[in-house]
Design an enzyme around this catalytic site. Structure first.
Site, PDB file in Angstrom:
ATOM      1  N   LYS A 134     -10.512 -10.971  -9.846  1.00  0.00           N
ATOM      2  CA  LYS A 134     -11.137 -10.040  -9.403  1.00  0.00           C
ATOM      3  C   LYS A 134     -10.785  -9.173 -10.127  1.00  0.00           C
ATOM      4  CE  LYS A 134     -12.013  -9.607  -4.947  1.00  0.00           C
ATOM      5  NZ  LYS A 134     -10.742 -11.358  -4.346  1.00  0.00           N
ATOM      6  N   LYS A 167      -3.667 -15.419 -14.710  1.00  0.00           N
ATOM      7  CA  LYS A 167      -4.433 -15.643 -13.412  1.00  0.00           C
ATOM      8  C   LYS A 167      -5.420 -14.730 -13.001  1.00  0.00           C
ATOM      9  CE  LYS A 167      -3.596 -16.215  -8.208  1.00  0.00           C
ATOM     10  NZ  LYS A 167      -3.815 -15.128  -7.039  1.00  0.00           N
ATOM     11  N   LYS A 177       0.934  -1.097   0.068  1.00  0.00           N
ATOM     12  CA  LYS A 177       0.255   0.018   0.095  1.00  0.00           C
ATOM     13  C   LYS A 177       1.324   1.503  -0.060  1.00  0.00           C
ATOM     14  CE  LYS A 177      -4.378  -1.030  -0.074  1.00  0.00           C
ATOM     15  NZ  LYS A 177      -5.184  -1.671   0.968  1.00  0.00           N
TER      16      LYS A 177
HETATM   17  P1  ADP Z   1      -8.087 -12.662  -6.248  1.00  0.00           P
HETATM   18  O1  ADP Z   1      -7.296 -12.740  -7.022  1.00  0.00           O
HETATM   19  O2  ADP Z   1      -9.626 -12.325  -6.634  1.00  0.00           O
HETATM   20  O3  ADP Z   1      -8.449 -11.158  -5.591  1.00  0.00           O
HETATM   21  P2  ADP Z   1      -8.029 -13.207  -3.663  1.00  0.00           P
HETATM   22  O4  ADP Z   1      -6.903 -12.943  -3.851  1.00  0.00           O
HETATM   23  O5  ADP Z   1      -9.290 -13.253  -3.261  1.00  0.00           O
HETATM   24  O6  ADP Z   1      -8.127 -13.551  -5.235  1.00  0.00           O
HETATM   25  O7  ADP Z   1      -7.896 -15.192  -3.643  1.00  0.00           O
HETATM   26  C1  ADP Z   1      -8.398 -15.906  -2.258  1.00  0.00           C
HETATM   27  C2  ADP Z   1      -8.730 -17.394  -2.175  1.00  0.00           C
HETATM   28  O8  ADP Z   1      -8.384 -18.126  -3.654  1.00  0.00           O
HETATM   29  C3  ADP Z   1      -7.128 -17.685  -2.121  1.00  0.00           C
HETATM   30  O9  ADP Z   1      -6.849 -18.885  -1.839  1.00  0.00           O
HETATM   31  C4  ADP Z   1      -6.249 -17.887  -3.617  1.00  0.00           C
HETATM   32  O10 ADP Z   1      -5.479 -18.254  -2.899  1.00  0.00           O
HETATM   33  C5  ADP Z   1      -7.522 -18.418  -4.562  1.00  0.00           C
HETATM   34  N1  ADP Z   1      -7.458 -18.091  -5.683  1.00  0.00           N
HETATM   35  C6  ADP Z   1      -7.241 -17.102  -6.150  1.00  0.00           C
HETATM   36  N2  ADP Z   1      -7.231 -17.010  -7.553  1.00  0.00           N
HETATM   37  C7  ADP Z   1      -7.014 -18.016  -7.865  1.00  0.00           C
HETATM   38  C8  ADP Z   1      -6.207 -18.961  -9.136  1.00  0.00           C
HETATM   39  N3  ADP Z   1      -6.331 -18.125 -10.169  1.00  0.00           N
HETATM   40  N4  ADP Z   1      -6.106 -19.754  -8.850  1.00  0.00           N
HETATM   41  C9  ADP Z   1      -6.207 -20.569  -8.287  1.00  0.00           C
HETATM   42  N5  ADP Z   1      -6.429 -19.830  -6.963  1.00  0.00           N
HETATM   43  C10 ADP Z   1      -7.240 -18.658  -6.495  1.00  0.00           C
END
Ligand code: ADP
Ligand code: TRP
Length: 317
Positions: free
Chosen positions: A199, A196, A117
């Site tokens: 969101k 990857k 941040k």
């Molecule tokens: P985002 O990247 O969409 O913000 P988060 O960081 O909130 O997702 O991830 C929440 C959980 O989902 C974590 O445990 C993360 O390891 C898993 N996760 C998120 N995106 C993926 C992905 N593309 N492949 C595998 N696991 C994922």
């Protein structure tokens, strides 16, 4: 029902920051559902952690209800896991404070979430700064053994152990050192652009979208224009079918990416449809009841730890 087994304890915290995608499902939700019954499991909504970046009460409320619905729909049984909100149990902020007093400012300044941040020029609030100690409290209040999390949370577990060690050295053996369990078996689920799925990148296949939304996202997956196997389509397909099952399908439709995507849509729908249906049956009141019950069960355990902590530091007269 309170736990009375000799199983190990597991806790994970969920930042409810929006609708889930299939990367979250295969990367975190499904692994959790597959293993939580082997432990005495706690699923905590980290709403006071969310407050470090969310200033929208309506979104806070909606996200909380939704994330609980998502986990219930995916198969978590609220009788078998304690599902609760951090903000419902004051022991979290209290132990968080105590642990803040164990660590130094330079130590917290090294935390990735905080450094990121600051590096982006964003103004970090003090809550974000002390975030790792609230997380350490979430875990240690329940004498947790294992914490299933994504790779990005590894440092928070190190910080937890550091704070626990400092407390125990200062006051005597009181808190348990937890271990992380990093979800890694599925690897990274690619998004519609091949990067990857995340969101923040706008490349997601929603988990609980309408069938039309799922289809639209799958049909938009980028594929290489030369090879026989559309890699990103196959990578997602492999999460739900074995290589043996897919081989004849990909042989038969060699080079016809559109057909293969349609097959993937149907195969995904077979998994998502029953969960979506279940989710639609869960009302907001159901969620509130589950959270109220979870808070009661959580407090019975955390109150004992907090009593122990108070006695050790000399504030229980
Ligand atoms: P985002 O990247 O969409 O913000 P988060 O960081 O909130 O997702 O991830 C929440 C959980 O989902 C974590 O445990 C993360 O390891 C898993 N996760 C998120 N995106 C993926 C992905 N593309 N492949 C595998 N696991 C994922
Ligand atoms: N910091 C975690 C995340 O952003 C959420 C979290 C809060 C957590 N408290 C926790 C995870 C305790 C595991 C254990 O994903």
């Amino acid at each position: 029902m309170l736990f009375m087994s000799d199983k190990k304890r597991l806790l994970t915290g969920l930042q409810s920051s929006g609708d889930l995608h299939i990367g979250n499902y295969f990367g975190a939700l499904k692994p959790f559902v597959d293993m939580y019954e082997n432990y005495e499991s706690f699923l905590m909504i980290a709403d006071y952690h969310a407050l470090t970046s969310l200033r929208d009460p309506e979104a806070m409320h909606r996200n909380t209800i939704n994330v609980v619905k998502d986990y219930l729909a995916a198969g978590v049984d609220p009788e078998k896991a304690v599902i609760f909100r951090q903000s419902d149990n004051q022991d979290h902020v209290e132990l968080g404070w105590v642990l803040n007093c164990m660590v130094t400012v330079p130590f917290l300044q090294q935390a990735h979430a905080y450094k990121d941040k600051v590096a982006k020029g964003l103004e970090p609030n003090a809550g974000l700064f002390t975030y790792p100690m609230l997380q350490a409290a979430d875990i240690t209040l329940y004498d947790i053994d294992v914490v299933p999390v994504g790779e990005d949370q590894r440092q928070h577990l190190e910080y937890t152990r550091e704070a626990v060690g400092k407390f125990n050295r200062a006051f005597g053996e009181t808190l348990k050192e937890p271990k992380e369990m990093i979800y890694e078996s599925v690897g990274v689920v690619p998004g519609t652009d091949g990067e990857k799925m995340s969101k923040s990148k706008g490349n997601i296949v929603p988990l609980f979208g309408t069938p039309e939304e799922t289809e639209k996202a799958i049909m938009s997956i980028v594929t290489d224009s030369e090879g026989d196997n559309p890699e990103n389509v196959y990578a997602i397909h492999r999460l739900i079918k074995t290589a043996e099952e897919l081989l004849p399908v990909y042989e038969e439709h060699k080079g016809r990416y559109g057909d293969l995507k349609k097959i993937l849509v149907n195969d995904l729908e077979e998994i998502i449809a029953p969960m979506r249906e279940k989710r639609e049956q869960i009302s907001e009141d159901d969620v509130k009841n589950i959270l109220a019950d979870g808070a009661k069960r959580a407090k019975v355990i955390s109150n004992v730890t907090m009593e122990r902590v108070r006695k050790m530091i000399g504030v229980s007269l």
